[in-house]
Design an enzyme around this catalytic site. Structure first.
Site, PDB file in Angstrom:
ATOM      1  NE  ARG A 193      -3.867   0.576   1.977  1.00  0.00           N
ATOM      2  CZ  ARG A 193      -5.098   0.701   2.493  1.00  0.00           C
ATOM      3  NH1 ARG A 193      -5.329   1.499   3.522  1.00  0.00           N
ATOM      4  NH2 ARG A 193      -6.104   0.021   1.975  1.00  0.00           N
ATOM      5  CG  HIS A 219      -8.537   0.015  -2.713  1.00  0.00           C
ATOM      6  ND1 HIS A 219      -7.732  -1.056  -2.352  1.00  0.00           N
ATOM      7  CD2 HIS A 219      -9.157   0.410  -1.566  1.00  0.00           C
ATOM      8  CE1 HIS A 219      -7.870  -1.282  -1.060  1.00  0.00           C
ATOM      9  NE2 HIS A 219      -8.728  -0.416  -0.559  1.00  0.00           N
ATOM     10  CD  GLN A 257     -12.825  -2.348  -0.469  1.00  0.00           C
ATOM     11  OE1 GLN A 257     -12.030  -2.174   0.438  1.00  0.00           O
ATOM     12  NE2 GLN A 257     -13.962  -3.014  -0.299  1.00  0.00           N
ATOM     13  CG  ASP A 290     -14.017   5.808  -0.973  1.00  0.00           C
ATOM     14  OD1 ASP A 290     -13.979   5.477   0.226  1.00  0.00           O
ATOM     15  OD2 ASP A 290     -12.989   5.996  -1.656  1.00  0.00           O
ATOM     16  CB  CYS A 296     -14.171   0.475   0.367  1.00  0.00           C
ATOM     17  SG  CYS A 296     -13.509   2.140   0.480  1.00  0.00           S
ATOM     18  NE  ARG A 310      -9.832  -5.453   0.664  1.00  0.00           N
ATOM     19  CZ  ARG A 310      -9.122  -4.404   1.094  1.00  0.00           C
ATOM     20  NH1 ARG A 310      -9.725  -3.410   1.714  1.00  0.00           N
ATOM     21  NH2 ARG A 310      -7.815  -4.323   0.877  1.00  0.00           N
TER      22      ARG A 310
HETATM   23  N1   CP Z   1     -11.141  -0.331   2.681  1.00  0.00           N
HETATM   24  C1   CP Z   1      -9.863  -0.294   3.100  1.00  0.00           C
HETATM   25  O1   CP Z   1      -8.919  -0.377   2.304  1.00  0.00           O
HETATM   26  O2   CP Z   1      -9.724  -0.211   4.445  1.00  0.00           O
HETATM   27  P1   CP Z   1      -8.360   0.151   5.209  1.00  0.00           P
HETATM   28  O3   CP Z   1      -7.909   1.506   4.673  1.00  0.00           O
HETATM   29  O4   CP Z   1      -8.713   0.200   6.668  1.00  0.00           O
HETATM   30  O5   CP Z   1      -7.353  -0.895   4.906  1.00  0.00           O
END
Ligand code: CP
Length: 317
Positions: free
Chosen positions: A101, A128, A131, A227, A267, A295
């Site tokens: 990430r 992403h 997700q 989001d 998400c 996830r």
């Molecule tokens: N949806 C998501 O990626 O959650 P986090 O940022 O908590 O990992």
């Protein structure tokens, strides 16, 4: 050349279907697949805050028989203390895959260019994709299975220029869905991503559209997603963004324009009273916690598939 998963269209429609079918199997039988028995290690590196992503990858890697090597990006300082390339050349001798990430997509592309093991995007500024796999798995779970995804209408409300909008466009088009981005003119998706999604949709029977009217966007939708209005890195613009995005709030009145049984996705983390009201996210149409759980299952399926297919030819779509 090693296969990676940096963007939603790094996999073909058939490959996405296979991963989603395996996701459903792993939801029912958590220890069905054990490709990391040994245990083999998978590195999870994060340069940004996370709850769901780190939890689901750490637990998923362990459930596949492996060891999750959790690397704090603030300590590793990739690109500052050491180049992306050197970091990758160290890790890929020790691990079976690298999950990252980070910020700019160029960073993870640089890693993938030198890595001898699969690299997985756990969120970048641009995309992403893990997700969206979980979101598609959630839609399939509630609306008739993976084969029922093609033809479903998915409307995303809000910031059309963020990583979730980009991934809905590419991942939804790959699944053969009709993807609608309802957003203000100030926050539209990159036209190149819309064009790429339209090209994919032309092969899968789906479609893509960018709209400005939120009511038109949700009309007849099978799935309504939103989001946060203030993505990581845009905090300084929070007040301006909230004012511009206010008409796109997912509230009960707007949701009433979608199909009566439309699913609500987010998400998470969510900001009740901003992009979504408490009545909607905590209401009967919301499946956001199934989405969060998926996830785990979707990323396990992705890792199983990628480890088995890492040396296959990269498809041209
Ligand atoms: N949806 C998501 O990626 O959650 P986090 O940022 O908590 O990992």
């Amino acid at each position: 050349m090693v296969r990676h998963f940096l963007k939603d269209d790094d996999i073909t429609p058939a490959e996405q279907r296979a991963i989603l079918e395996l996701t459903a199997q792993l939801r029912n039988r958590r220890y069905l697949e054990q490709p990391l028995l040994g245990p083999k290690a998978v590195a999870f590196i994060t340069d940004k805050p996370t709850l769901r992503t780190q939890a689901s990858f750490a637990i998923g890697i362990a459930e596949l028989g492996g060891f999750p090597l959790m690397v704090d990006g603030n300590l590793a300082q990739i690109g500052v203390r050491e180049s992306v390339a050197d970091t990758t050349r160290v890790l890929d001798r020790m691990v079976s895959a690298i999950v990252w990430r980070t910020f700019a997509d160029e960073r993870i592309e640089e890693m993938a260019a030198v890595s001898k093991v699969p690299v997985i995007n756990a969120l970048t500024d641009g995309y992403h994709p893990c997700q969206i796999l979980a979101d598609l798995a959630t839609i399939a779970q509630h609306l008739g299975g993976v084969r029922a995804l093609p033809g479903k209408v998915l409307t995303y409300l809000g910031d059309g220029a963020n990583n979730m909008a980009n991934s809905y466009l590419l991942g939804g088009a790959t699944a053969g869905m009709h993807v609608q981005i309802a957003c203000p003119a100030e926050y539209e998706p990159d036209p190149a991503i819309v064009a790429r999604a339209a090209d994919i949709a032309a092969t899968t029977g789906g479609s893509v559209a960018v709209l400005h009217d939120p009511r038109q966007g949700v009309a007849g939708a099978d799935v309504v997603a939103t989001d946060t209005w203030v993505s990581m890195g845009t905090e300084a613009e929070a007040a301006e963004r909230k004012a511009i995005l206010a008409p796109y709030q997912l509230n009960s009145e707007l949701l009433a324009g979608a199909r009566q049984d439309a699913l609500v996705l987010h998400c998470l983390p969510a900001y009740r009273g901003s992009e979504i009201t408490a009545a909607v996210i905590d209401g009967p149409q919301s499946v956001v916690f199934d989405e969060a759980e998926n996830r785990l299952h979707a990323q396990k399926a992705l890792m199983v598939w990628l480890l088995a297919n890492q040396n296959t030819a990269v498809p041209t779509l």
